[in-house]
Write a protein that holds these residues in place. Sequence first.
Motif, PDB file in Angstrom:
ATOM      1  N   LYS A  62      62.282  -0.157  32.931  1.00  0.00           N
ATOM      2  CA  LYS A  62      63.023  -1.378  33.246  1.00  0.00           C
ATOM      3  C   LYS A  62      64.320  -1.504  32.453  1.00  0.00           C
ATOM      4  CE  LYS A  62      58.999  -4.114  34.453  1.00  0.00           C
ATOM      5  NZ  LYS A  62      58.177  -5.268  34.087  1.00  0.00           N
ATOM      6  N   VAL A  63      64.402  -0.814  31.343  1.00  0.00           N
ATOM      7  CA  VAL A  63      65.583  -0.930  30.492  1.00  0.00           C
ATOM      8  C   VAL A  63      66.721  -0.129  31.113  1.00  0.00           C
ATOM      9  CG1 VAL A  63      66.551  -0.404  28.224  1.00  0.00           C
ATOM     10  CG2 VAL A  63      64.226  -1.273  28.408  1.00  0.00           C
ATOM     11  N   GLU A  64      67.844  -0.776  31.253  1.00  0.00           N
ATOM     12  CA  GLU A  64      69.004  -0.113  31.824  1.00  0.00           C
ATOM     13  C   GLU A  64      70.209  -0.305  30.909  1.00  0.00           C
ATOM     14  OE1 GLU A  64      68.282  -0.416  36.569  1.00  0.00           O
ATOM     15  OE2 GLU A  64      69.286  -2.081  35.604  1.00  0.00           O
ATOM     16  N   LYS A  65      71.118   0.593  31.031  1.00  0.00           N
ATOM     17  CA  LYS A  65      72.356   0.516  30.266  1.00  0.00           C
ATOM     18  C   LYS A  65      73.454   0.005  31.199  1.00  0.00           C
ATOM     19  CE  LYS A  65      74.337   4.404  29.233  1.00  0.00           C
ATOM     20  NZ  LYS A  65      74.655   5.691  28.608  1.00  0.00           N
ATOM     21  N   ILE A  66      74.247  -0.916  30.703  1.00  0.00           N
ATOM     22  CA  ILE A  66      75.351  -1.452  31.496  1.00  0.00           C
ATOM     23  C   ILE A  66      76.518  -0.471  31.431  1.00  0.00           C
ATOM     24  CG2 ILE A  66      77.020  -3.337  31.701  1.00  0.00           C
ATOM     25  CD1 ILE A  66      74.869  -5.154  30.438  1.00  0.00           C
ATOM     26  N   ARG A  67      77.024  -0.104  32.605  1.00  0.00           N
ATOM     27  CA  ARG A  67      78.193   0.773  32.670  1.00  0.00           C
ATOM     28  C   ARG A  67      79.447  -0.094  32.664  1.00  0.00           C
ATOM     29  NH1 ARG A  67      78.488   3.806  37.644  1.00  0.00           N
ATOM     30  NH2 ARG A  67      77.299   2.123  38.523  1.00  0.00           N
ATOM     31  N   LEU A  68      80.447   0.360  31.930  1.00  0.00           N
ATOM     32  CA  LEU A  68      81.705  -0.371  31.839  1.00  0.00           C
ATOM     33  C   LEU A  68      82.823   0.448  32.473  1.00  0.00           C
ATOM     34  CD1 LEU A  68      81.480  -1.600  28.132  1.00  0.00           C
ATOM     35  CD2 LEU A  68      80.812  -2.838  30.198  1.00  0.00           C
ATOM     36  N   ARG A  70      86.979   1.439  32.767  1.00  0.00           N
ATOM     37  CA  ARG A  70      87.941   1.826  31.727  1.00  0.00           C
ATOM     38  C   ARG A  70      88.500   0.614  30.987  1.00  0.00           C
ATOM     39  NH1 ARG A  70      89.910   7.240  32.072  1.00  0.00           N
ATOM     40  NH2 ARG A  70      89.123   8.232  33.942  1.00  0.00           N
ATOM     41  N   ASP A  71      88.577  -0.507  31.675  1.00  0.00           N
ATOM     42  CA  ASP A  71      89.110  -1.701  31.009  1.00  0.00           C
ATOM     43  C   ASP A  71      88.013  -2.545  30.359  1.00  0.00           C
ATOM     44  OD1 ASP A  71      88.005  -2.630  33.329  1.00  0.00           O
ATOM     45  OD2 ASP A  71      89.743  -3.786  33.977  1.00  0.00           O
ATOM     46  N   GLY A  72      86.793  -2.014  30.296  1.00  0.00           N
ATOM     47  CA  GLY A  72      85.713  -2.673  29.566  1.00  0.00           C
ATOM     48  C   GLY A  72      84.919  -3.693  30.350  1.00  0.00           C
ATOM     49  N   LYS A  73      85.112  -3.755  31.654  1.00  0.00           N
ATOM     50  CA  LYS A  73      84.375  -4.718  32.469  1.00  0.00           C
ATOM     51  C   LYS A  73      83.117  -4.069  33.040  1.00  0.00           C
ATOM     52  CE  LYS A  73      88.338  -7.414  33.447  1.00  0.00           C
ATOM     53  NZ  LYS A  73      89.235  -8.053  34.273  1.00  0.00           N
ATOM     54  N   PRO A  74      82.029  -4.834  33.110  1.00  0.00           N
ATOM     55  CA  PRO A  74      80.787  -4.281  33.670  1.00  0.00           C
ATOM     56  C   PRO A  74      80.982  -3.877  35.132  1.00  0.00           C
ATOM     57  CG  PRO A  74      80.406  -6.439  32.669  1.00  0.00           C
ATOM     58  CD  PRO A  74      81.878  -6.207  32.670  1.00  0.00           C
ATOM     59  N   VAL A  75      80.489  -2.682  35.480  1.00  0.00           N
ATOM     60  CA  VAL A  75      80.607  -2.206  36.860  1.00  0.00           C
ATOM     61  C   VAL A  75      79.258  -1.813  37.450  1.00  0.00           C
ATOM     62  CG1 VAL A  75      82.992  -1.453  36.657  1.00  0.00           C
ATOM     63  CG2 VAL A  75      81.164   0.134  36.089  1.00  0.00           C
ATOM     64  N   GLY A  76      78.210  -1.955  36.711  1.00  0.00           N
ATOM     65  CA  GLY A  76      76.890  -1.601  37.213  1.00  0.00           C
ATOM     66  C   GLY A  76      75.975  -1.192  36.079  1.00  0.00           C
ATOM     67  N   THR A  77      74.841  -0.657  36.456  1.00  0.00           N
ATOM     68  CA  THR A  77      73.872  -0.213  35.459  1.00  0.00           C
ATOM     69  C   THR A  77      73.412   1.195  35.790  1.00  0.00           C
ATOM     70  OG1 THR A  77      71.997  -1.125  36.670  1.00  0.00           O
ATOM     71  CG2 THR A  77      73.025  -2.561  35.017  1.00  0.00           C
ATOM     72  N   GLU A  78      72.814   1.828  34.801  1.00  0.00           N
ATOM     73  CA  GLU A  78      72.217   3.150  34.965  1.00  0.00           C
ATOM     74  C   GLU A  78      71.035   3.236  34.017  1.00  0.00           C
ATOM     75  OE1 GLU A  78      74.837   5.909  31.996  1.00  0.00           O
ATOM     76  OE2 GLU A  78      75.802   5.288  33.844  1.00  0.00           O
ATOM     77  N   PRO A  79      70.129   4.170  34.254  1.00  0.00           N
ATOM     78  CA  PRO A  79      69.002   4.314  33.326  1.00  0.00           C
ATOM     79  C   PRO A  79      69.506   4.532  31.904  1.00  0.00           C
ATOM     80  CG  PRO A  79      68.649   5.634  35.278  1.00  0.00           C
ATOM     81  CD  PRO A  79      70.065   5.108  35.354  1.00  0.00           C
ATOM     82  N   LEU A  80      68.784   4.014  30.952  1.00  0.00           N
ATOM     83  CA  LEU A  80      69.208   4.061  29.561  1.00  0.00           C
ATOM     84  C   LEU A  80      69.430   5.478  29.064  1.00  0.00           C
ATOM     85  CD1 LEU A  80      69.816   2.409  27.045  1.00  0.00           C
ATOM     86  CD2 LEU A  80      67.420   2.580  26.436  1.00  0.00           C
ATOM     87  N   ASP A  81      68.604   6.431  29.476  1.00  0.00           N
ATOM     88  CA  ASP A  81      68.711   7.792  28.953  1.00  0.00           C
ATOM     89  C   ASP A  81      69.465   8.729  29.894  1.00  0.00           C
ATOM     90  OD1 ASP A  81      66.828   7.907  30.923  1.00  0.00           O
ATOM     91  OD2 ASP A  81      65.304   8.898  29.728  1.00  0.00           O
ATOM     92  N   ALA A  82      70.379   8.214  30.677  1.00  0.00           N
ATOM     93  CA  ALA A  82      71.100   9.024  31.658  1.00  0.00           C
ATOM     94  C   ALA A  82      72.172   9.905  31.032  1.00  0.00           C
ATOM     95  CB  ALA A  82      71.737   8.127  32.716  1.00  0.00           C
ATOM     96  N   ASP A  83      72.508   9.695  29.780  1.00  0.00           N
ATOM     97  CA  ASP A  83      73.587  10.473  29.148  1.00  0.00           C
ATOM     98  C   ASP A  83      73.199  11.880  28.990  1.00  0.00           C
ATOM     99  OD1 ASP A  83      75.255   8.315  29.041  1.00  0.00           O
ATOM    100  OD2 ASP A  83      74.589   7.715  27.049  1.00  0.00           O
TER     101      ASP A  83
END
Length: 83
Positions: A62-68, A70-83
């Motif tokens: 259920k834990v997700e990471k917020i994607r930002l 280039r200008d630092g605004k939230p644009v969506g989410t992805e799984p926390l360990d997607a890096d």
Amino acid sequence: MAGETNEDVKAMSFEQALDALEKIVDDLERGDVPLDQSIRIYERGEALKAHCDRLLKAAEDKVEKIRLSRDGKPVGTEPLDAD
């Protein structure tokens, strides 16, 4: 421990299961539990551990990471360990 079955484990919260598991570990480490009871509580401990593992996995999913952007605004989410 008498009269308890491992079926009640499914209804426990993570915290309840962890507390019960810690008590079992304490009892077994103390070493004054009869062998047959040690086996029963060890088996219960296995059920509690499996339950905790399932609950943790569900929480991680259920834990997700917020994607930002280039200008630092939230644009969506992805799984926390997607890096």
